[in-house]
Design a protein around this motif. Structure first.
Motif, PDB file in Angstrom:
ATOM      1  N   ARG A  47      42.082  48.831  39.724  1.00 24.38           N
ATOM      2  CA  ARG A  47      41.676  50.227  39.606  1.00 24.38           C
ATOM      3  C   ARG A  47      42.771  51.144  40.143  1.00 24.38           C
ATOM      4  NH1 ARG A  47      36.553  52.669  39.578  1.00 24.38           N
ATOM      5  NH2 ARG A  47      36.521  54.786  40.429  1.00 24.38           N
ATOM      6  N   CYS A  48      43.015  52.261  39.467  1.00 25.88           N
ATOM      7  CA  CYS A  48      43.995  53.245  39.933  1.00 25.88           C
ATOM      8  C   CYS A  48      43.531  53.886  41.239  1.00 25.88           C
ATOM      9  CB  CYS A  48      44.195  54.342  38.889  1.00 25.88           C
ATOM     10  SG  CYS A  48      45.359  53.897  37.609  1.00 25.88           S
ATOM     11  N   ASN A  49      44.491  54.167  42.100  1.00 28.84           N
ATOM     12  CA  ASN A  49      44.197  54.914  43.316  1.00 28.84           C
ATOM     13  C   ASN A  49      43.910  56.370  42.940  1.00 28.84           C
ATOM     14  OD1 ASN A  49      45.236  56.725  45.695  1.00 28.84           O
ATOM     15  ND2 ASN A  49      44.814  54.719  46.583  1.00 28.84           N
ATOM     16  N   GLU A  50      42.825  56.901  43.432  1.00 27.10           N
ATOM     17  CA  GLU A  50      42.417  58.261  43.011  1.00 27.10           C
ATOM     18  C   GLU A  50      43.370  59.329  43.510  1.00 27.10           C
ATOM     19  OE1 GLU A  50      38.379  58.904  44.089  1.00 27.10           O
ATOM     20  OE2 GLU A  50      37.595  57.365  42.741  1.00 27.10           O
ATOM     21  N   ALA A  51      44.074  59.075  44.613  1.00 24.63           N
ATOM     22  CA  ALA A  51      44.988  60.078  45.153  1.00 24.63           C
ATOM     23  C   ALA A  51      46.382  59.987  44.531  1.00 24.63           C
ATOM     24  CB  ALA A  51      45.095  59.921  46.675  1.00 24.63           C
ATOM     25  N   ASN A  52      46.724  58.807  43.983  1.00 20.83           N
ATOM     26  CA  ASN A  52      48.056  58.610  43.422  1.00 20.83           C
ATOM     27  C   ASN A  52      47.940  57.696  42.213  1.00 20.83           C
ATOM     28  OD1 ASN A  52      50.694  58.042  42.772  1.00 20.83           O
ATOM     29  ND2 ASN A  52      51.277  57.268  44.802  1.00 20.83           N
ATOM     30  N   GLY A  53      48.037  58.255  41.025  1.00 19.56           N
ATOM     31  CA  GLY A  53      47.844  57.502  39.790  1.00 19.56           C
ATOM     32  C   GLY A  53      48.931  56.488  39.488  1.00 19.56           C
ATOM     33  N   GLU A  54      50.023  56.478  40.270  1.00 17.55           N
ATOM     34  CA  GLU A  54      51.085  55.500  40.029  1.00 17.55           C
ATOM     35  C   GLU A  54      50.812  54.155  40.705  1.00 17.55           C
ATOM     36  OE1 GLU A  54      54.873  57.031  41.134  1.00 17.55           O
ATOM     37  OE2 GLU A  54      55.012  58.367  39.395  1.00 17.55           O
ATOM     38  N   VAL A  55      49.841  54.123  41.608  1.00 19.16           N
ATOM     39  CA  VAL A  55      49.548  52.886  42.332  1.00 19.16           C
ATOM     40  C   VAL A  55      48.079  52.531  42.180  1.00 19.16           C
ATOM     41  CG1 VAL A  55      51.396  53.272  43.998  1.00 19.16           C
ATOM     42  CG2 VAL A  55      49.082  54.080  44.519  1.00 19.16           C
ATOM     43  N   THR A  56      47.735  51.319  42.603  1.00 17.90           N
ATOM     44  CA  THR A  56      46.370  50.824  42.441  1.00 17.90           C
ATOM     45  C   THR A  56      45.751  50.488  43.788  1.00 17.90           C
ATOM     46  OG1 THR A  56      47.213  48.569  42.170  1.00 17.90           O
ATOM     47  CG2 THR A  56      46.856  49.858  40.161  1.00 17.90           C
ATOM     48  N   TYR A  88      29.680  46.366  43.800  1.00 17.91           N
ATOM     49  CA  TYR A  88      29.454  47.461  44.756  1.00 17.91           C
ATOM     50  C   TYR A  88      30.259  47.261  46.047  1.00 17.91           C
ATOM     51  CZ  TYR A  88      25.744  47.887  41.368  1.00 17.91           C
ATOM     52  OH  TYR A  88      25.057  47.975  40.178  1.00 17.91           O
ATOM     53  N   ALA A  89      31.432  46.688  45.916  1.00 24.26           N
ATOM     54  CA  ALA A  89      32.338  46.543  47.049  1.00 24.26           C
ATOM     55  C   ALA A  89      33.691  47.134  46.671  1.00 24.26           C
ATOM     56  CB  ALA A  89      32.501  45.067  47.424  1.00 24.26           C
ATOM     57  N   ARG A  90      34.484  47.502  47.683  1.00 22.37           N
ATOM     58  CA  ARG A  90      35.834  48.040  47.479  1.00 22.37           C
ATOM     59  C   ARG A  90      36.844  47.069  48.076  1.00 22.37           C
ATOM     60  NH1 ARG A  90      32.433  51.875  49.423  1.00 22.37           N
ATOM     61  NH2 ARG A  90      31.991  53.686  48.100  1.00 22.37           N
ATOM     62  N   TYR A  91      38.110  47.290  47.733  1.00 24.63           N
ATOM     63  CA  TYR A  91      39.130  46.358  48.201  1.00 24.63           C
ATOM     64  C   TYR A  91      39.231  46.346  49.724  1.00 24.63           C
ATOM     65  CZ  TYR A  91      42.764  49.962  49.068  1.00 24.63           C
ATOM     66  OH  TYR A  91      43.504  51.020  49.545  1.00 24.63           O
ATOM     67  N   GLN A  92      38.910  47.481  50.371  1.00 27.55           N
ATOM     68  CA  GLN A  92      38.921  47.489  51.836  1.00 27.55           C
ATOM     69  C   GLN A  92      37.873  46.524  52.399  1.00 27.55           C
ATOM     70  OE1 GLN A  92      38.729  50.199  49.881  1.00 27.55           O
ATOM     71  NE2 GLN A  92      39.965  51.910  50.680  1.00 27.55           N
ATOM     72  N   ASP A  93      36.723  46.414  51.712  1.00 26.95           N
ATOM     73  CA  ASP A  93      35.682  45.479  52.150  1.00 26.95           C
ATOM     74  C   ASP A  93      36.193  44.040  52.125  1.00 26.95           C
ATOM     75  OD1 ASP A  93      33.739  47.573  52.383  1.00 26.95           O
ATOM     76  OD2 ASP A  93      33.443  47.498  50.210  1.00 26.95           O
ATOM     77  N   ASN A 129      45.331  37.804  47.208  1.00 30.43           N
ATOM     78  CA  ASN A 129      45.572  38.951  46.345  1.00 30.43           C
ATOM     79  C   ASN A 129      44.219  39.495  45.903  1.00 30.43           C
ATOM     80  OD1 ASN A 129      46.650  40.818  44.518  1.00 30.43           O
ATOM     81  ND2 ASN A 129      46.756  39.316  42.863  1.00 30.43           N
ATOM     82  N   GLY A 130      43.955  40.755  46.173  1.00 30.61           N
ATOM     83  CA  GLY A 130      42.657  41.310  45.804  1.00 30.61           C
ATOM     84  C   GLY A 130      42.761  42.777  45.455  1.00 30.61           C
ATOM     85  N   PHE A 131      41.727  43.286  44.791  1.00 27.10           N
ATOM     86  CA  PHE A 131      41.730  44.710  44.442  1.00 27.10           C
ATOM     87  C   PHE A 131      40.348  45.184  44.017  1.00 27.10           C
ATOM     88  CE2 PHE A 131      44.021  42.124  41.273  1.00 27.10           C
ATOM     89  CZ  PHE A 131      43.159  42.136  40.179  1.00 27.10           C
ATOM     90  N   SER A 132      40.207  46.495  44.026  1.00 19.84           N
ATOM     91  CA  SER A 132      39.062  47.109  43.373  1.00 19.84           C
ATOM     92  C   SER A 132      39.300  46.971  41.878  1.00 19.84           C
ATOM     93  CB  SER A 132      38.939  48.583  43.772  1.00 19.84           C
ATOM     94  OG  SER A 132      38.670  48.714  45.149  1.00 19.84           O
ATOM     95  N   GLU A 133      38.313  46.415  41.180  1.00 17.93           N
ATOM     96  CA  GLU A 133      38.507  46.064  39.783  1.00 17.93           C
ATOM     97  C   GLU A 133      38.465  47.292  38.868  1.00 17.93           C
ATOM     98  OE1 GLU A 133      39.310  43.079  39.009  1.00 17.93           O
ATOM     99  OE2 GLU A 133      38.849  42.117  40.930  1.00 17.93           O
ATOM    100  N   LEU A 134      39.305  47.245  37.861  1.00 20.87           N
ATOM    101  CA  LEU A 134      39.276  48.266  36.813  1.00 20.87           C
ATOM    102  C   LEU A 134      38.059  48.006  35.935  1.00 20.87           C
ATOM    103  CD1 LEU A 134      40.550  50.593  35.234  1.00 20.87           C
ATOM    104  CD2 LEU A 134      41.969  48.900  34.040  1.00 20.87           C
ATOM    105  N   PRO A 179      30.912  48.975  39.835  1.00 19.91           N
ATOM    106  CA  PRO A 179      32.091  48.972  40.715  1.00 19.91           C
ATOM    107  C   PRO A 179      32.159  47.637  41.442  1.00 19.91           C
ATOM    108  CG  PRO A 179      30.870  51.019  40.942  1.00 19.91           C
ATOM    109  CD  PRO A 179      30.020  50.119  40.098  1.00 19.91           C
ATOM    110  N   THR A 180      33.310  46.996  41.388  1.00 23.04           N
ATOM    111  CA  THR A 180      33.436  45.623  41.869  1.00 23.04           C
ATOM    112  C   THR A 180      34.784  45.430  42.544  1.00 23.04           C
ATOM    113  OG1 THR A 180      32.012  44.771  40.088  1.00 23.04           O
ATOM    114  CG2 THR A 180      33.503  43.183  41.120  1.00 23.04           C
ATOM    115  N   ALA A 181      34.817  44.553  43.521  1.00 28.68           N
ATOM    116  CA  ALA A 181      36.087  44.134  44.128  1.00 28.68           C
ATOM    117  C   ALA A 181      36.196  42.622  44.007  1.00 28.68           C
ATOM    118  CB  ALA A 181      36.158  44.556  45.588  1.00 28.68           C
ATOM    119  N   GLY A 182      37.413  42.152  43.778  1.00 31.22           N
ATOM    120  CA  GLY A 182      37.628  40.716  43.626  1.00 31.22           C
ATOM    121  C   GLY A 182      38.898  40.279  44.322  1.00 31.22           C
ATOM    122  N   GLU A 183      38.970  38.984  44.606  1.00 31.29           N
ATOM    123  CA  GLU A 183      40.111  38.464  45.358  1.00 31.29           C
ATOM    124  C   GLU A 183      40.353  37.001  45.005  1.00 31.29           C
ATOM    125  OE1 GLU A 183      41.451  37.738  50.036  1.00 31.29           O
ATOM    126  OE2 GLU A 183      39.736  39.020  49.563  1.00 31.29           O
TER     127      GLU A 183
END
Length: 511
Positions: A405-414, A287-292, A428-433, A474-478
């Motif tokens: 996870r794909c960026n919802e506004a631009n499917g070419e980036v994550t 329940y976290a996002r990459y911004q967190d 290196n971190g991201f919102s997990e797929l 929904p998960t974020a990892g780093e």
């Protein structure tokens, strides 16, 4: 004190180490002394009881003057390595520091007097005696009795210069630690950083876990793995390149905050930033996002700085960093536009446009690569090294981010970031797929890249896809590279400086 001492001083005051011939002579002399000890049954005893350390003596008696010490007549027993010898004054070093001994040869008779003459720099001795201050006021121990606990067969490096040969410091770290206080302090600092990180995450409610280092399928990062063989199972296995997929399996299982501090292995080259075996911190939060996690990372770095220095200002290789200021945040494409002076959005419109941009910037690439991979080559070759101050780079291409996870506004980036400081990646971190069908397609794309010759592409991990089919929140990892982190906070130019035993190319030793 030792008949060998004048020869050793001559060699040690030299700008370079003793010649092989001179060193062999010294070793031969010391072996003769050891042979004599063996005949007396006094070689390498293990019955000396140490009661104090050097640091304890300074804590207990450092504020007492000569008169108070004389009245107290405090007795002590301690042990350490001889690091300096000047007439009757001998300095020993233990794990806590150094202290001076007064060993007057007139105080010893018989075997003790003979043994005193044979002591050399590097020998480890145990002593008993009285704590006092010298005429110059230095806290010391007047030795009443002593034992030789371990004979040093090899001479130590120059007592003033220390071990200055960088390669030899890495190859013989044990000697480096004996003679270089800075090296000892650096690894104490590394231990403090790791200990603080553990405490930091535990206080945030994360649970520390351990996951396998040998895996049937290597996953969690795009990297070339090391391969080994399990004899009982008669199958090849891989040293892990990352713990990511197993940690996310634990999130599926209900552990919502987990972290691991452990080793990863990547079959890559050696450099000032790369070692094939390295330490990583990886953590995952449901329940976290990459911004967190970007916010968490800024907070972690600031608190490490305060823990070590008492403030948030640090220096690294001549540059100053004020970690109290917000870290910059730029997308990959915006960073390329800013640092490569690429103005038009059209430069990223399609693969042909990206190819043209790469050619104009003199970037080395393979035309068979995808658009996203070429974009990343542009970034890594032309931009990354210019990012000195702390900067989060976001929105990485999907082709190089198979687990994000794909960026919802631009499917070419994550929804991915990397933290770059002093021109190198530290995190290196991201919102997990967590979409199992999308993950399966990403794995298939990685398999296709591997079949086309990409040795770093991922394998298809069916069990991980199965885990996602049970549902991952929904998960974020780093991941944070501990070695590079320690480099930053200790102002160390090379990763080998912060590894106790860095990997080195084989050497035919002169011994």
């Amino acid at each position: 004190m030792s008949k060998e001492e004048p020869e050793e001083k001559s060699a040690q005051n030299n700008d370079s180490a003793p010649s092989t011939e001179d060193e062999n002579k010294l070793i031969a002399q010391r072996r003769l002394k050891l042979d004599a000890l063996r005949q007396l049954g006094q070689a390498y005893p293990n019955d000396f009881n140490r009661e104090n350390t050097a640091a304890q003596l300074f804590t207990d008696f450092g504020d007492k003057d000569k008169v108070e010490l004389a009245v107290t007549a405090a007795q002590t027993s301690l042990a350490g390595r001889i690091v300096r010898m000047r007439g009757p004054f001998v300095v020993i070093q233990d794990g806590s520091g150094q202290i001076q001994l007064y060993m007057n040869n007139k105080s010893f008779t018989g075997e003790a007097a003979e043994l005193l003459k044979t002591l050399d720099l590097g020998d480890i001795i145990g002593v008993e005696g009285e704590v006092f201050r010298t005429g110059k006021g230095e806290l010391s121990v007047r030795v009443a009795s002593f034992r030789l606990l371990s004979k040093s067969l090899r001479p130590l490096p120059d007592k003033y210069k220390g071990l200055t040969d960088t390669e030899m410091r890495y190859r013989r770290r044990y000697v480096d630690l004996i003679v270089n206080a800075h090296s000892r302090e650096l690894f104490v600092t590394r231990s403090r950083i790791v200990r603080f990180i553990r405490r930091y995450f535990e206080e945030l409610g994360f649970m520390e876990v351990e996951t396998p280092m040998m895996q049937i399928i290597p996953g969690g990062a795009t990297a070339r793995p090391f391969i080994t063989h399990h004899n009982a199972l008669d199958q090849d296995m891989y040293l892990r390149v990352a713990p990511e997929l197993n940690l996310k399996r634990l999130v599926v299982g209900g552990f919502e905050k987990v972290f691991e501090l452990n080793r990863n292995f990547r079959n890559e080259g050696l450099s000032t930033r790369h070692n094939p075996e390295f330490t990583m911190l990886e953590f995952y939060q449901a329940y976290a996002r990459y911004q967190d996690l970007m916010d968490l990372t800024e907070d972690l770095f600031r608190k490490i700085a305060v823990e070590l220095n008492g403030h948030m200002q640090i220096s690294y290789q001549g540059s100053s960093y004020d970690l109290s200021r917000p870290f910059a945040r730029l997308t990959v494409m915006d960073a390329i536009r800013e640092y490569c002076q690429v103005d038009a959005q059209a430069s990223f419109a399609g693969k042909e446009a990206v190819l043209a941009m790469a050619n104009s910037l003199d970037v080395h690439f393979d035309e068979a690569w995808s658009k996203g991979k070429i974009v990343m080559e542009i970034f890594e070759q032309k931009v990354e090294a210019q990012l000195d101050q702390p900067t989060f780079i976001t929105e990485y291409p999907i082709e190089v981010s198979p687990l994000a996870r794909c960026n919802e506004a631009n499917g070419e980036v994550t929804d991915r970031f990397e933290l770059i400081i002093a021109g190198r990646e530290l995190a290196n971190g991201f919102s997990e797929l967590n979409d199992p069908e999308d993950q399966a397609r990403r794995f298939q794309a990685q398999v296709a890249q591997k079949e086309s010759g990409d040795a770093e592409a991922m394998h298809y991990d069916q069990d991980y896809v199965t885990a996602l089919e049970y549902g991952m929140p929904p998960t974020a990892g780093e991941g944070i590279g501990i070695d590079r982190l320690v480099m930053l906070f200790t102002d160390s130019p090379s990763i080998k400086d912060v590894l106790l035993f860095p990997h080195m190319r084989p050497q035919h030793d002169r011994d």
